[in-house]
Design an enzyme around this catalytic site. Structure first.
Site, PDB file in Angstrom:
ATOM      1  N   THR A 289      36.172 -70.417 -10.790  1.00  0.00           N
ATOM      2  CA  THR A 289      35.665 -69.774 -12.003  1.00  0.00           C
ATOM      3  C   THR A 289      36.554 -70.055 -13.219  1.00  0.00           C
ATOM      4  O   THR A 289      36.075 -70.417 -14.287  1.00  0.00           O
ATOM      5  CB  THR A 289      35.643 -68.261 -11.766  1.00  0.00           C
ATOM      6  OG1 THR A 289      36.884 -67.919 -11.121  1.00  0.00           O
ATOM      7  CG2 THR A 289      34.500 -67.845 -10.897  1.00  0.00           C
ATOM      8  N   PHE A 420      32.326 -61.273 -16.647  1.00  0.00           N
ATOM      9  CA  PHE A 420      33.036 -60.877 -15.430  1.00  0.00           C
ATOM     10  C   PHE A 420      32.226 -59.892 -14.594  1.00  0.00           C
ATOM     11  O   PHE A 420      32.776 -59.175 -13.768  1.00  0.00           O
ATOM     12  CB  PHE A 420      34.400 -60.280 -15.791  1.00  0.00           C
ATOM     13  CG  PHE A 420      35.356 -61.308 -16.355  1.00  0.00           C
ATOM     14  CD1 PHE A 420      36.076 -62.137 -15.516  1.00  0.00           C
ATOM     15  CD2 PHE A 420      35.505 -61.462 -17.729  1.00  0.00           C
ATOM     16  CE1 PHE A 420      36.947 -63.102 -16.015  1.00  0.00           C
ATOM     17  CE2 PHE A 420      36.375 -62.426 -18.243  1.00  0.00           C
ATOM     18  CZ  PHE A 420      37.099 -63.247 -17.378  1.00  0.00           C
ATOM     19  N   CYS A 427      34.665 -58.215 -11.725  1.00  0.00           N
ATOM     20  CA  CYS A 427      35.756 -59.101 -11.293  1.00  0.00           C
ATOM     21  C   CYS A 427      37.116 -58.389 -11.224  1.00  0.00           C
ATOM     22  O   CYS A 427      37.622 -57.898 -12.234  1.00  0.00           O
ATOM     23  CB  CYS A 427      35.849 -60.259 -12.263  1.00  0.00           C
ATOM     24  SG  CYS A 427      37.076 -61.454 -11.773  1.00  0.00           S
TER      25      CYS A 427
HETATM   26  C1  HEM Z   1      37.088 -66.900 -15.836  1.00  0.00           C
HETATM   27  C2  HEM Z   1      37.264 -66.608 -14.579  1.00  0.00           C
HETATM   28  C3  HEM Z   1      36.407 -65.685 -13.775  1.00  0.00           C
HETATM   29  C4  HEM Z   1      35.101 -65.315 -13.962  1.00  0.00           C
HETATM   30  C5  HEM Z   1      34.156 -65.762 -15.056  1.00  0.00           C
HETATM   31  C6  HEM Z   1      34.767 -64.393 -12.893  1.00  0.00           C
HETATM   32  C7  HEM Z   1      33.533 -63.774 -12.761  1.00  0.00           C
HETATM   33  C8  HEM Z   1      33.244 -62.843 -11.791  1.00  0.00           C
HETATM   34  C9  HEM Z   1      31.988 -62.126 -11.682  1.00  0.00           C
HETATM   35  C10 HEM Z   1      30.798 -62.288 -12.609  1.00  0.00           C
HETATM   36  C11 HEM Z   1      32.076 -61.294 -10.625  1.00  0.00           C
HETATM   37  C12 HEM Z   1      30.987 -60.328 -10.131  1.00  0.00           C
HETATM   38  C13 HEM Z   1      30.022 -61.033  -9.197  1.00  0.00           C
HETATM   39  C14 HEM Z   1      28.870 -60.172  -8.733  1.00  0.00           C
HETATM   40  O1  HEM Z   1      28.597 -59.111  -9.289  1.00  0.00           O
HETATM   41  O2  HEM Z   1      28.189 -60.594  -7.775  1.00  0.00           O
HETATM   42  C15 HEM Z   1      33.386 -61.489 -10.038  1.00  0.00           C
HETATM   43  C16 HEM Z   1      33.852 -60.829  -8.924  1.00  0.00           C
HETATM   44  C17 HEM Z   1      35.053 -61.126  -8.297  1.00  0.00           C
HETATM   45  N1  HEM Z   1      36.039 -61.966  -8.766  1.00  0.00           N
HETATM   46 FE1  HEM Z   1      36.001 -63.030 -10.456  1.00  0.00          FE
HETATM   47  N2  HEM Z   1      35.850 -64.247 -12.083  1.00  0.00           N
HETATM   48  C18 HEM Z   1      36.883 -65.008 -12.584  1.00  0.00           C
HETATM   49  C19 HEM Z   1      38.162 -65.122 -12.085  1.00  0.00           C
HETATM   50  C20 HEM Z   1      38.610 -64.543 -10.920  1.00  0.00           C
HETATM   51  C21 HEM Z   1      39.942 -64.657 -10.392  1.00  0.00           C
HETATM   52  C22 HEM Z   1      41.092 -65.411 -11.070  1.00  0.00           C
HETATM   53  C23 HEM Z   1      39.972 -63.965  -9.218  1.00  0.00           C
HETATM   54  C24 HEM Z   1      41.120 -63.721  -8.272  1.00  0.00           C
HETATM   55  C25 HEM Z   1      42.383 -63.930  -8.546  1.00  0.00           C
HETATM   56  C26 HEM Z   1      38.644 -63.418  -9.012  1.00  0.00           C
HETATM   57  C27 HEM Z   1      38.254 -62.667  -7.929  1.00  0.00           C
HETATM   58  C28 HEM Z   1      37.060 -61.992  -7.848  1.00  0.00           C
HETATM   59  C29 HEM Z   1      36.722 -61.114  -6.739  1.00  0.00           C
HETATM   60  C30 HEM Z   1      37.580 -60.862  -5.498  1.00  0.00           C
HETATM   61  C31 HEM Z   1      35.469 -60.565  -7.027  1.00  0.00           C
HETATM   62  C32 HEM Z   1      34.697 -59.552  -6.193  1.00  0.00           C
HETATM   63  C33 HEM Z   1      35.082 -58.165  -6.661  1.00  0.00           C
HETATM   64  C34 HEM Z   1      34.397 -57.072  -5.840  1.00  0.00           C
HETATM   65  O3  HEM Z   1      33.199 -57.162  -5.591  1.00  0.00           O
HETATM   66  O4  HEM Z   1      35.086 -56.132  -5.503  1.00  0.00           O
HETATM   67  N3  HEM Z   1      37.849 -63.779 -10.060  1.00  0.00           N
HETATM   68  N4  HEM Z   1      34.067 -62.429 -10.772  1.00  0.00           N
END
Ligand code: HEM
Length: 478
Positions: A289, A420, A427
């Site tokens: 991402t 996010f 996120c």
């Molecule tokens: C620009 C960078 C990033 C974007 C645009 C992004 C975007 C997102 C989005 C939209 C979701 C929600 C997905 C859903 O509702 O189905 C999400 C969840 C998540 N992201 Fe990111 N993310 C980014 C960076 C990161 C990074 C750097 C990490 C870890 C170090 C990360 C770990 C996670 C995790 C573990 C979830 C699941 C959270 C949960 O459901 O408890 N993401 N992200």
């Protein structure tokens, strides 16, 4: 029964919202559905294009698999209401569980491991934790610079998405688990990335084909592919975990250490299988991402010299002659942060998320939706809502970081920006991504003039997330 129904114990399988009034694409073929107009290789771009003709919410079908997509800002905002809607695992996310199991990203809402891991791992994403990751992030950015310097000397272009993938994979590996992928030791694609991309693409296909009329044998082909590539990723995770156990606990202060540390009674908090899945979740969600976000930001910077000049002036002023930026100097790059925010508005690397009704309700005051029914929410409409423009700002389709200047932020509704995700399943890595991306952008802006091929037209590759395709930059030392 679908996997969702089995997990949640619901008596009804999860269906996309059923409403006969939903518009549908023209030229639909009986049984086959919208195969003439749906572009399977770029599903979310295809879905966003439908919205131009079909309006804020519509349905499409592909060989019997049926999707409902919301793009209108008001409808997506309503779907973001956590009291009535929650995260839903869409078909491709269910397929992704072969690779990522009940890790945070792919866990069902009611799986006990989600709450357990969420609570346990939150401390790994505080400001204090970012401060610990900062020197590691700077080290990796230095390795990127060494690689780009070689390109600058040799007069060769860099493949931007490949480079941002290297820097983000190496960063998450070292920060989360003290593991170096050696991403800068060779110029070839990391095997981890190759297997991950194959597993992501395969999951996309598997998710869809499981829902089609096609015989199971078709989905089975994709399932075998996903299993094969996931096995490689599982093996990598298992070896990282084994190496940490062999080294002994107490030498690191990272995500893996938190997961391996037993509770006060000496019992493991997370199971072995879940630790493996969490690690895969972080290694994948934590780099793919951010890599896309960095790539799009570099694209927009290369196309907007005035923005680039302002960003460079800021980096020069805030970082001065410091060889290595201090932790506090990252948050002070406010204009660079706006560049990143604006890139994520126009080109959100995660272009949407699925939302499911918690109870029978009416969506956007118009569409009755039953408990368990779901809709894919795309952020494209939200992020291009007319409220994003105003006096002194460019039209919503154009790149203008000033939209995120404090005076405009204050004047605008806060719920129009969702790169996010939303709610409790949004996120967890947001601060990590922002710190890392601003640091890397600042480093590159300070050191290089970024020259792009003027003939390049932005093309976007999809593999669950979005990424510029074939975008090359010539880095020139300033
Ligand atoms: C620009 C960078 C990033 C974007 C645009 C992004 C975007 C997102 C989005 C939209 C979701 C929600 C997905 C859903 O509702 O189905 C999400 C969840 C998540 N992201 Fe990111 N993310 C980014 C960076 C990161 C990074 C750097 C990490 C870890 C170090 C990360 C770990 C996670 C995790 C573990 C979830 C699941 C959270 C949960 O459901 O408890 N993401 N992200």
């Amino acid at each position: 029964m679908t996997a969702v129904a089995r997990r949640t114990g619901r008596s009804r399988p999860a269906n996309a919202l059923r409403d006969p009034r939903l518009p549908r694409p023209p030229r639909r073929i009986p049984l086959l559905g919208d195969v003439l107009t749906f572009r399977g290789e770029e599903p979310t771009q295809s879905a966003a294009d439908y919205a131009n003709h079909l309006g804020p919410i519509y349905e499409f079908t592909f060989l019997g698999a049926r999707y409902v997509v919301a793009v209108g800002a008001d409808i997506v905002t309503d779907l973001n209401d956590e009291k009535r809607f929650c995260k839903h695992l869409g078909p491709e996310m269910v397929a992704l569980r072969i690779m990522a199991g009940d890790g945070l990203f792919t866990a069902y809402n009611d799986e006990p491991n989600w709450q357990l891991a969420h609570t346990l791992l939150m401390p790994a994403f505080t400001q204090a934790a970012m401060r610990r990751y900062h020197p590691v992030m700077v080290d990796v950015a230095d390795e990127l610079v060494a690689a780009w310097d070689a390109h600058a000397r040799g007069g060769t272009a860099v493949d931007v998405s490949a480079e941002t993938t290297r820097v983000t994979l190496e960063t998450i590996g070292r920060c989360a688990a003290g593991h170096s992928f050696g991403a800068f030791r060779s110029t070839t694609t990391q095997p981890f990335v190759e297997h991950m991309v194959a597993a992501l693409r395969g999951s996309d296909k598997l998710g869809v084909f499981r829902k089609t009329y096609l015989p199971r044998i078709v989905a089975d082909i994709y399932e075998r592919t996903v299993r094969k590539h996931s096995a490689y990723l599982h093996d990598v995770a298992d070896r990282i975990i084994a190496a940490r156990r062999a080294e002994g606990l107490g030498h690191h202060d990272d995500l893996l250490e938190i997961m391996l540390t037993p509770d006060a009674d000496g019992r493991p908090v997370l199971s072995e299988a879940n630790i493996r899945y969490q690690l895969i979740n972080f290694l994948v969600a934590g780099h793919e991402t951010t890599s896309g976000a960095l790539s799009f930001a570099l694209y927009f910077l290369s196309r907007n010299p005035d923005v680039f000049a302002r960003a460079r002036a800021e980096v020069d002023e805030v970082w001065g002659d410091a060889r290595r930026p201090e932790f506090e100097q990252i948050a002070k790059l406010r204009y660079v942060r706006r560049v990143l925010d604006e890139s994520l508005r126009l080109a959100p690397t995660v272009p949407g998320y699925y939302r499911e009704a918690r109870q029978d309700t009416v969506l956007a005051g118009r569409y009755p939706i039953r408990r368990g029914e779901w809709v894919l929410a795309l952020t494209a409409g939200l992020h291009r809502d007319p409220r994003w423009t105003g006096p002194g700002l460019k039209p919503v389709d154009e790149f203008d970081p000033d939209r995120f200047a404090p005076e405009h932020l204050k004047a605008r509704a806060g719920n129009l920006y969702k790169p996010f995700g939303t709610g409790e399943r949004s996120c967890i890595g947001r601060q990590f991504a922002l710190h890392e991306a601003v640091l890397v952008l600042g480093t590159l802006i300070r050191r290089y003039d970024l020259v792009a091929d003027p003939g390049y037209t932005l093309a976007v590759a999809e593999r669950l997330t979005l990424m510029p395709k074939g975008f090359l930059l010539m880095p020139l030392r300033r």
